[in-house]
Design a protein around this motif. Sequence first.
Motif, short mmCIF file in Angstrom:
data_model
loop_
_atom_site.label_atom_id
_atom_site.label_comp_id
_atom_site.label_asym_id
_atom_site.label_seq_id
_atom_site.Cartn_x
_atom_site.Cartn_y
_atom_site.Cartn_z
N PHE A 155 54.47 59.16 26.82
CA PHE A 155 54.81 58.88 25.42
C PHE A 155 54.51 57.42 25.07
O PHE A 155 54.01 57.12 23.98
N ALA A 156 54.78 56.52 26.01
CA ALA A 156 54.47 55.11 25.79
C ALA A 156 52.96 54.90 25.69
O ALA A 156 52.49 54.08 24.89
N ASN A 157 52.21 55.64 26.50
CA ASN A 157 50.75 55.55 26.40
C ASN A 157 50.25 56.01 25.04
O ASN A 157 49.32 55.43 24.47
N LEU A 158 50.85 57.07 24.51
CA LEU A 158 50.45 57.56 23.20
C LEU A 158 50.80 56.57 22.10
O LEU A 158 50.03 56.38 21.15
N LEU A 159 51.96 55.94 22.22
CA LEU A 159 52.32 54.89 21.26
C LEU A 159 51.35 53.71 21.36
O LEU A 159 50.97 53.13 20.33
N LEU A 160 50.96 53.38 22.58
CA LEU A 160 50.00 52.31 22.78
C LEU A 160 48.67 52.67 22.13
O LEU A 160 48.02 51.81 21.51
N LEU A 161 48.27 53.93 22.25
CA LEU A 161 47.03 54.38 21.60
C LEU A 161 47.11 54.21 20.08
O LEU A 161 46.15 53.74 19.46
N VAL A 162 48.25 54.58 19.50
CA VAL A 162 48.41 54.43 18.05
C VAL A 162 48.28 52.96 17.64
O VAL A 162 47.61 52.62 16.67
N GLY A 163 48.93 52.09 18.40
CA GLY A 163 48.83 50.66 18.10
C GLY A 163 47.40 50.15 18.23
O GLY A 163 46.93 49.37 17.38
N LEU A 164 46.72 50.57 19.26
CA LEU A 164 45.32 50.15 19.45
C LEU A 164 44.43 50.69 18.33
O LEU A 164 43.51 50.00 17.89
N MET A 165 44.73 51.91 17.87
CA MET A 165 43.93 52.48 16.78
C MET A 165 44.13 51.70 15.48
O MET A 165 43.18 51.47 14.73
N LEU A 166 45.37 51.29 15.22
CA LEU A 166 45.62 50.48 14.02
C LEU A 166 44.85 49.16 14.09
O LEU A 166 44.26 48.71 13.09
N LEU A 167 44.86 48.54 15.26
CA LEU A 167 44.12 47.29 15.44
C LEU A 167 42.63 47.54 15.32
O LEU A 167 41.90 46.77 14.67
N ALA A 168 42.14 48.62 15.94
CA ALA A 168 40.72 48.93 15.90
C ALA A 168 40.25 49.27 14.49
O ALA A 168 39.12 48.94 14.12
N VAL A 169 41.10 49.91 13.71
CA VAL A 169 40.74 50.21 12.31
C VAL A 169 40.57 48.92 11.52
O VAL A 169 39.67 48.82 10.66
N CYS A 170 41.39 47.94 11.78
CA CYS A 170 41.23 46.63 11.11
C CYS A 170 39.89 46.00 11.48
O CYS A 170 39.19 45.45 10.62
N VAL A 171 39.56 46.06 12.77
CA VAL A 171 38.27 45.53 13.22
C VAL A 171 37.13 46.31 12.57
O VAL A 171 36.13 45.73 12.12
N VAL A 203 34.41 52.73 16.13
CA VAL A 203 35.26 51.59 16.48
C VAL A 203 36.75 51.96 16.40
O VAL A 203 37.50 51.73 17.34
N GLY A 204 37.15 52.57 15.27
CA GLY A 204 38.56 52.89 15.07
C GLY A 204 39.11 53.91 16.06
O GLY A 204 40.25 53.79 16.52
N PHE A 205 38.31 54.92 16.38
CA PHE A 205 38.75 55.94 17.33
C PHE A 205 38.26 55.62 18.75
O PHE A 205 39.04 55.45 19.68
N GLY A 206 36.93 55.57 18.90
CA GLY A 206 36.36 55.36 20.22
C GLY A 206 36.76 54.04 20.84
O GLY A 206 37.08 53.97 22.03
N GLY A 207 36.77 52.98 20.05
CA GLY A 207 37.13 51.66 20.57
C GLY A 207 38.56 51.62 21.09
O GLY A 207 38.83 51.04 22.14
N ALA A 208 39.48 52.26 20.35
CA ALA A 208 40.88 52.28 20.78
C ALA A 208 41.04 53.06 22.08
O ALA A 208 41.77 52.64 22.99
N ALA A 209 40.36 54.21 22.17
CA ALA A 209 40.46 55.03 23.37
C ALA A 209 39.88 54.31 24.59
O ALA A 209 40.42 54.42 25.70
N LEU A 210 38.80 53.58 24.40
CA LEU A 210 38.20 52.85 25.51
C LEU A 210 39.04 51.64 25.94
O LEU A 210 39.00 51.23 27.10
N ALA A 211 39.78 51.08 25.00
CA ALA A 211 40.59 49.91 25.33
C ALA A 211 41.82 50.28 26.15
O ALA A 211 42.25 49.50 27.00
N LEU A 212 42.38 51.47 25.93
CA LEU A 212 43.62 51.84 26.61
C LEU A 212 43.51 51.85 28.13
O LEU A 212 44.37 51.27 28.81
N PRO A 213 42.49 52.47 28.74
CA PRO A 213 42.40 52.42 30.22
C PRO A 213 42.29 51.01 30.76
O PRO A 213 42.88 50.69 31.80
N LEU A 214 41.53 50.17 30.06
CA LEU A 214 41.36 48.80 30.53
C LEU A 214 42.69 48.04 30.51
O LEU A 214 42.98 47.25 31.41
N LEU A 215 43.50 48.29 29.50
CA LEU A 215 44.80 47.63 29.41
C LEU A 215 45.75 48.09 30.51
O LEU A 215 46.63 47.34 30.94
#
Length: 349
Positions: free
Chosen positions: A12-28, A75-87
């Motif tokens: 669940f924490a990973n999914l919340l992290l994904l949502v946060g990364l997607m919000l950041l990625a959408v801004c980018v 960027v908004g979807f793919g970028g967020a998904a790729l960032a999560l494993p690295l984090l």
Amino acid sequence: MKGFVSSRLHPFANLLLLVGLMLLAVCVAGFLMAVLSNLLFGVGLLEIGNVTNMPDTYPNGWGVSMLTQGVFLFVGFGGAALALPLLTGYTWADYFAPRRPVPLAWLGLALAIIICSVPFMSGLVEWNAKAHFPGFLQEFEKGAREMEDRAQVLTKYLTQFTSFGRFIVGLIVIAVVPAISEELVFRGVIQRNLVQWFGSRHVGVWLAAAIFSAIHFQFFGFVPRFVLGLVLGYLYEWSGNILVPMVAHFTQNGFQIVLLYLQQRQMLTAATFDPDSNEALPWWLQLLSLLITGALLWQLYRHTLRPAADLHPTELRTLSGGGVAAHTTQRVPVVGRTINHDGVDVSKS
């Protein structure tokens, strides 16, 4: 490799992290869209919304719409998904494709499954398009149909391929980018974590498919997209490599784009392929399609029952303090067993 956050986070924490990364990625993505649309088409940040809502009224409306859609997804979807494993301390290969390299037969069968399922899916499309909500939801149904009608008008405009160059752009934006970005998010991250959370591959696949269909906000296309999500989900679980559902997803979108282009070039007649029709193909063809598709899926499922030393996509590696793979969870070829992040069998399916 060492991540910035723990690799043992609750799903669940990973999914919340994904949502946060997607919000950041959408801004980018928004920043990139503004810069690129201004450089390529002379459309500033404040104009993008108007252009993408009514692209047919602007000279560069088609190009801006394709650019923004492609950048947003990639960027908004793919970028967020790729960032999560690295984090969380994983490589992309270990996180999205623990069973690699995938046999070419998997990719070929994934493509064949999608093509063979077209007649059967046409029946689902017709049934869902004609579905009605209960009486107390009539106002909701009316609003939903109006929203889908507007979306269909926009889609029809964006898929008018007046040149081969437009066709290639459309193929990239409508087929390639969604196949990569959406599979990384829905199968690679969401499904993976739902399977671990509930301890059941079936629950994870079905929930991810429902989310995948619902997030498109097309209520009268929910069922066929949900079934597609199930196929893509099981292809990922069985193959252990994100490339397999990516190929299937690309085939689903790309096949329609190619048929549409051929019809516009008058290489196909309206009687052969009508892009605006929700009419189902003959029942006997739907039945044959269902049988062949089911047989192909069964062949892939049987392959997963053979003894193998490969990880399923939801079986995680345990990292040492230095980020080095110290050991893996138990490698089991039997479908239906799920290992949690502590290496404990929590199977429910």
